[in-house]
Design an enzyme around this catalytic site. Structure first.
Site, mmCIF file in Angstrom:
data_model
loop_
_atom_site.group_PDB
_atom_site.id
_atom_site.type_symbol
_atom_site.label_atom_id
_atom_site.label_comp_id
_atom_site.label_asym_id
_atom_site.label_seq_id
_atom_site.Cartn_x
_atom_site.Cartn_y
_atom_site.Cartn_z
ATOM 1 N N GLU A 289 3.312 -7.617 7.264
ATOM 2 C CA GLU A 289 1.845 -8.425 7.106
ATOM 3 C C GLU A 289 1.825 -9.584 6.021
ATOM 4 O OE1 GLU A 289 -0.465 -5.164 6.536
ATOM 5 O OE2 GLU A 289 -0.427 -4.457 9.184
ATOM 6 N N TYR B 259 -5.427 -2.689 13.644
ATOM 7 C CA TYR B 259 -5.878 -1.098 13.228
ATOM 8 C C TYR B 259 -7.533 -1.120 13.951
ATOM 9 C CZ TYR B 259 -2.552 0.655 10.770
ATOM 10 O OH TYR B 259 -1.004 0.679 10.750
ATOM 11 N N GLU C 96 1.678 -1.639 14.745
ATOM 12 C CA GLU C 96 0.861 -0.188 13.691
ATOM 13 C C GLU C 96 -0.005 0.137 14.807
ATOM 14 O OE1 GLU C 96 0.382 -1.052 9.611
ATOM 15 O OE2 GLU C 96 3.070 -1.852 9.168
ATOM 16 N N ASP D 227 1.017 -1.673 -0.002
ATOM 17 C CA ASP D 227 0.037 -0.287 -0.058
ATOM 18 C C ASP D 227 0.794 1.750 0.218
ATOM 19 O OD1 ASP D 227 -2.331 1.581 0.039
ATOM 20 O OD2 ASP D 227 -3.219 0.848 1.926
#
Ligand SMILES: *[C@@H]1O[C@H](CO)[C@@H](O)[C@H](O)[C@H]1NC(C)=O
Ligand SMILES: *[C@@H]1O[C@H](CO)[C@@H](O)[C@H](O)[C@H]1NC(C)=O
Ligand SMILES: *[C@@H]1O[C@H](CO)[C@@H](O)[C@H](O)[C@H]1NC(C)=O
Ligand SMILES: *[C@@H]1O[C@H](CO)[C@@H](O)[C@H](O)[C@H]1NC(C)=O
Length: 627
Positions: free
Chosen positions: A441, A495, A531, A199
């Site tokens: 990831e 997240y 993160e 990303d």
């Protein structure tokens, strides 16, 4: 070496991997015997825009100046070519682009060994000098070099030509795919796009400095330094690898250690491998643990008796982990850091001293004591500042997006190992590097992922004699992940309240606490929340908070902070907000000109969140300093 370079002409496009070959890739440094010259500046540039994307090879563009093959444009090196011009097709170009420039090699270098070194070229590079291929390299973020004596002229102008290909495949690191659309009712002939599995924008080109340098014919090829601490003594074990000595010739060295002011602080050793004790050594500390004396660096001076001199900086420090803590120099260390890209302001990736300096001032202002090189190795010039200013680094390979079944092939794995080898080789002597991250990831919850990463982690352990902890950034769950069992510290990207339960900050503490407790209960290893973050457009406000506003980002962070404080005294050894500054991604509907999870804008100015983070981190500095 020269022989191997010449051979490459016939083996096109052979891949030259330094990793694992035991070949040094020391940074080009001046000394009384070495001379370094930069080839940075404005190069000529031309994209192979042919429909086959291959006309440049048919027409052999390397055989003459690029300007004689067609129109060229000026292109700065180092930089990424994508964001320089106003041509959209060049910004998004996929395939081969070509660079060339002229240079001279001083007659004074005629008896020397002359090296050409690229800090990094993304992704695949082929290099010719005066029309002869000298090397190729695969992988976008690490240096490569070659001896060029047999192909350069010492009495006339020389030309260096570089072809760069940014095409990603299922076995490149990072992987990607090319997708063709053949429906001519909807797409023009030959239409294709490159699909990324990451990303962020796939910047390409000659992104870091190009150096030409000269050494003596017998030279220091590589240096490895491992340090330990005994009482107040620093124990420095080094190993020097020789190069350029023919069979049987002597390679005699004189090795000393100098302090930061250039004073000799050790006895002399004449061995290629030895252990030197420095009494009352000054240790390398993160700036937050020793604000008065951070990042102390010594220098190992290696003088080959026949002439070559190389100065290798290093710091004396140790790292180790227990089941609940991370130790630097045997003191507990808590990482209050940032994840970040090396994403140069506006102009796209490419190293730039002004931005490097600004970023470190902003990190210090924020109270940040470490960062992660997401998601590829950063420039050596930036890493030097981490060493010297006392920031810790989680040093990461470009292994991002390894998620598809065909990314797990034996060829891909062996390339990933080679990349890890090159990263180790480049950064092994850096005290700032406290952990290696092998991937971000990946699919770590399948048998395929388990086998791949088990092998890669074992390989990385074998490489690093100093036994730095090894990790990866995990976005899987504690009950399904199959790779965390092999790492030393578990890093989880979360997240909550953003990609799940968006808008609901009230669930964050509950969910994160449950998550952390389960990870620790299952694996009994220290954890980092590596993160967490929320996209925020600077200047956008709502009270009560609403996603994308500055208020939401700060409300969101406060919930994480409360949870971190609960586990900080238990087994949480760090937090790294995602991320330091906004950065650009591919064009997607969920990205309004890039990713806006920065606490700073892309111009490195604070959002409200930066002030909140600063308040927290500075109070952590006060509570964790050692003096
Ligand atoms: C590109 O051109 C070279 C030289 O003509 C040829 O050998 C090669 O097969 C071509 N590759 C592709 C992918 O078309
Ligand atoms: C490629 O060719 C097209 C069509 O002629 C042109 O519009 C575009 O600007 C060219 N792009 C590059 C990078 O040369
Ligand atoms: C380079 O680019 C071409 C065209 O996009 C692609 O087909 C090819 O596989 C690439 N080659 C290498 C060695 O990366
Ligand atoms: C940190 O300590 C310094 C010196 O004792 C003090 O002036 C400062 O206010 C403290 N900062 C925070 C955020 O606690």
């Amino acid at each position: 070496m020269a022989g191997r370079c010449r051979l490459l002409r016939f083996l096109l496009p052979l891949v030259l991997w330094h990793g694992g070959l035991g070949k040094g890739i020391l940074y080009p440094r001046d000394s009384e015997s070495r001379v370094v010259k930069t080839l940075d500046g404005m190069w000529n540039f031309r994209a192979d825009n042919s429909s086959t994307r291959n006309q440049s090879f048919v027409d052999e563009w390397w055989t003459k100046p690029l300007s004689q093959t067609g129109d060229v444009i000026p292109m700065p090196v180092p930089s990424s070519y994508n964001d320089i011009t106003t041509d959209k097709s060049l910004r998004d170009f996929v395939g081969w682009v070509w660079y060339d420039r002229h240079f001279y090699v001083s007659k004074m270098w005629q008896d020397k060994r002359v090296m050409l070194r690229f800090g990094s070229v993304n992704y695949y590079a082929m290099v010719w000098i005066n029309g002869q291929q000298v090397m190729s390299h695969e992988g976008g973020h690490l240096p490569f070099e070659c001896e060029v004596n047999s192909v350069v002229s010492f009495s006339a102008v020389n030309r260096v030509t570089v072809a760069v290909n940014n095409t990603l495949t299922p076995i490149t690191i990072p992987p990607g795919t090319i997708h063709f659309d053949s429906d001519t009712k909807r797409y023009p002939a030959g239409y294709f796009v490159q699909n990324l599995q990451m990303d962020f924008f796939n910047y390409a080109g000659i992104q870091r400095s190009v150096h030409l340098y000269a050494t003596q014919q017998a030279y220091v090829d590589d240096i490895t330094i491992i340090t330990t601490i005994q009482g107040t003594n620093g124990v420095v074990s080094y190993s020097v690898t020789e190069g350029g000595t023919g069979q049987g010739s002597a390679f005699t060295v004189i090795v000393i250690i100098q302090d930061r002011d250039g004073n000799t602080v050790s006895s002399v050793s004449t061995r290629l491998q030895d252990t030197i004790v420095i009494p009352d050594a000054r240790l390398w500390w993160p700036w937050t643990m020793k604000p008065d004396d951070p990042g102390y660096m010594y220098t190992l001076r290696v003088n080959v008796v026949s002439g070559d001199v190389y100065y290798q900086p290093f710091g004396i420090r140790t790292v180790r982990v227990s089941n609940t803590q991370f130790f630097i120099n045997d003191q507990p260390f808590y990482l209050h850091g940032v994840g970040r890209h090396e994403d140069v302001e506006i102009r796209g990736r490419g190293s730039d001293d002004a931005t490097i300096a600004r970023d470190f001032y902003m990190k210090k202002w924020l109270g940040v004591n470490g960062f992660r090189t997401a998601v590829y190795p950063f420039a050596e010039e930036l890493m030097d500042q981490a060493d010297r200013q006392g920031f810790v680094v989680v040093d990461e390979t470009p292994g991002v997006g390894i998620t598809q079944p065909d990314n797990f092939s034996p060829v891909g794995l062996s390339h990933h190992k080679a990349v890890m080898g090159e990263l180790y080789q480049r950064d092994k002597n850096r005290p700032s590097v406290i952990m290696w991250s092998i991937a971000n990831e990946p699919t770590s919850n399948t048998a395929q992922g388990e086998a791949y990463f088990k092998d890669l982690i074992a390989h990385t352990r074998d490489l690093d004699e100093s036994k730095r902890p090894i990790t990866f950034f995990c976005n899987k769950d504690y009950d399904t992940d199959r790779v965390a069992q092999f790492v030393d510290v578990i890093l989880i990207n979360r997240y909550l309240g953003w990609y799940s339960d968006v808008g609901h900050t009230e669930v964050i503490q509950l969910q994160l606490s449950d998550d952390l407790e389960n990870w620790h209960a299952k694996f009994n290893k220290p954890l980092v929340v590596s993160e967490y973050g929320a996209d925020t457009l600077p200047g956008l406000h709502r009270e009560p908070s609403f996603i994308f506003t500055e208020e939401y980002q700060t409300d969101f962070m406060k919930e994480y902070f409360r949870t971190f404080d609960k586990y900080r005294s238990q087994f949480l050894v760090g937090e790294m907000i995602w991320c330091f500054a906004d950065f650009i991604t591919a064009q997607q509907l969920n990205r309004v000109v890039g990713n806006h999870k920065g606490v700073l804008t892309r111009e490195r100015q604070p959002k409200a969140s930066a002030h909140l983070l600063r308040e927290r981190y500075l109070s952590l500095v006060n509570s964790t300093r050692t003096n």
